[in-house]
Scaffold this motif. Sequence first.
Motif, PDB file in Angstrom:
ATOM      1  N   ALA A  30       0.510  28.193   0.422  1.00 31.71           N
ATOM      2  CA  ALA A  30      -0.261  27.315  -0.466  1.00 31.71           C
ATOM      3  C   ALA A  30       0.605  26.179  -0.997  1.00 31.71           C
ATOM      4  O   ALA A  30       0.154  25.039  -1.142  1.00 31.71           O
ATOM      5  CB  ALA A  30      -0.834  28.138  -1.616  1.00 31.71           C
ATOM      6  N   ASP A  31       1.866  26.472  -1.281  1.00 33.79           N
ATOM      7  CA  ASP A  31       2.768  25.445  -1.824  1.00 33.79           C
ATOM      8  C   ASP A  31       3.235  24.445  -0.761  1.00 33.79           C
ATOM      9  O   ASP A  31       3.879  23.456  -1.096  1.00 33.79           O
ATOM     10  CB  ASP A  31       4.025  26.105  -2.412  1.00 33.79           C
ATOM     11  CG  ASP A  31       3.701  26.895  -3.668  1.00 33.79           C
ATOM     12  OD1 ASP A  31       2.619  26.662  -4.244  1.00 33.79           O
ATOM     13  OD2 ASP A  31       4.524  27.735  -4.067  1.00 33.79           O
ATOM     14  N   GLY A  32       2.984  24.746   0.482  1.00 30.03           N
ATOM     15  CA  GLY A  32       3.447  23.859   1.550  1.00 30.03           C
ATOM     16  C   GLY A  32       4.867  24.142   2.006  1.00 30.03           C
ATOM     17  O   GLY A  32       5.412  23.430   2.852  1.00 30.03           O
ATOM     18  N   ILE A  33       5.467  25.217   1.467  1.00 24.24           N
ATOM     19  CA  ILE A  33       6.851  25.545   1.830  1.00 24.24           C
ATOM     20  C   ILE A  33       6.934  25.969   3.299  1.00 24.24           C
ATOM     21  O   ILE A  33       7.815  25.528   4.038  1.00 24.24           O
ATOM     22  CB  ILE A  33       7.387  26.703   0.962  1.00 24.24           C
ATOM     23  CG1 ILE A  33       7.396  26.303  -0.506  1.00 24.24           C
ATOM     24  CG2 ILE A  33       8.771  27.142   1.425  1.00 24.24           C
ATOM     25  CD1 ILE A  33       8.546  25.475  -0.917  1.00 24.24           C
ATOM     26  N   LEU A  34       6.007  26.834   3.705  1.00 18.38           N
ATOM     27  CA  LEU A  34       6.092  27.368   5.074  1.00 18.38           C
ATOM     28  C   LEU A  34       6.000  26.254   6.105  1.00 18.38           C
ATOM     29  O   LEU A  34       6.690  26.274   7.120  1.00 18.38           O
ATOM     30  CB  LEU A  34       4.998  28.416   5.318  1.00 18.38           C
ATOM     31  CG  LEU A  34       5.192  29.756   4.608  1.00 18.38           C
ATOM     32  CD1 LEU A  34       4.184  30.780   5.126  1.00 18.38           C
ATOM     33  CD2 LEU A  34       6.610  30.278   4.801  1.00 18.38           C
ATOM     34  N   ALA A  35       5.172  25.263   5.814  1.00 14.12           N
ATOM     35  CA  ALA A  35       5.031  24.151   6.753  1.00 14.12           C
ATOM     36  C   ALA A  35       6.306  23.305   6.783  1.00 14.12           C
ATOM     37  O   ALA A  35       6.662  22.729   7.807  1.00 14.12           O
ATOM     38  CB  ALA A  35       3.833  23.295   6.366  1.00 14.12           C
TER      39      ALA A  35
END
Length: 323
Positions: A275-280
């Motif tokens: 959700a935070d965009g970290i994984l992307a």
Amino acid sequence: MTTGPQNESPHEPQHGRRLFLIWLILALAADLVIWFIWYPHMPPGDMSDSARHQQFDIAVLAVSAAPVIIFVLLYFTYSIVVWRVRPGDEDDGEPIYGNTKVQVSWIAGTTVIVLFLFVFGTVELVGPAGAGAGEGPAPIWKLAGTQSAVWAPGGKTMLDVQVIGQQWAWTYRYPQFGGMESSELMLPVDSPVTFHVTSLDVIHSFWAYQLGVKADANPQVDNVAYTTAKSLGGFTVRCNELCGIWHGAMFNYGHVVSQAAFQTWASGVQSKEKADGILAALPAYALTYDPTVIPQLGANLPKVDGITGAAGYYYPPSDPVTP
Ligand SMILES: [Cu+2]
């Protein structure tokens, strides 16, 4: 009058038998104390299978060494007390050469001890899949467990955990949970674990003391170590390789939790980071990383998710702290 072990008169006590009996009693007592009282308190404890094996090894070594040490000290003490020079005795001891009994016992005894320890050490290295040590990128001794792209409670699926060292913090990456990262090392109990240990900068060493795991963290190297946690609780992770000025502060704590609790935690972190965009933004999961691969993350990452190196940067493109 001459006294001495080589000069035995009919009235001379049987020193050999006497020594043997005293030695037998002392050695037996010492070994019983070591095995039943000391063993459960020996490092590194019994939190994992590798730790248990190490504790067992240390106990076996102590039990093997105690009779030898006791024999040396006993012979030393006995000689001083019983064979000391009496007042007025000016004679030399009788010159002697060779004693087949002593020579044969010495060669046989030391051969048995050394060969036993060689075989025992080898078995204990192979049996627990490298005994918790780093085995390099292609381990010879593998831990039993099913390789799978996903990890679920209840099975014998191997949990993969990548351990990333950097000056001066540890980051843990879980490829079976979307490659999410955590600064906290969580492990499920009774599940085989493969650690993939690497570094972003200098040489560190991943040392999970209570788990009995220690593996060097080298940049551009995937160093594999195995363990299976056997009881719930906290453990300490330290860096065990001098790696710069804050080496001494490079430690944190890990936790062994139930398999269900682990899955809840890991999935939760994975969802949050997604959700935070970290994984992307993170680089694709790989066995080693180029530290300059994602310079655009820089200082923003710790603000977003709290995963950070001690210097405040992750994969630092221009670290302001390290010269
Ligand atoms: Cu370090």
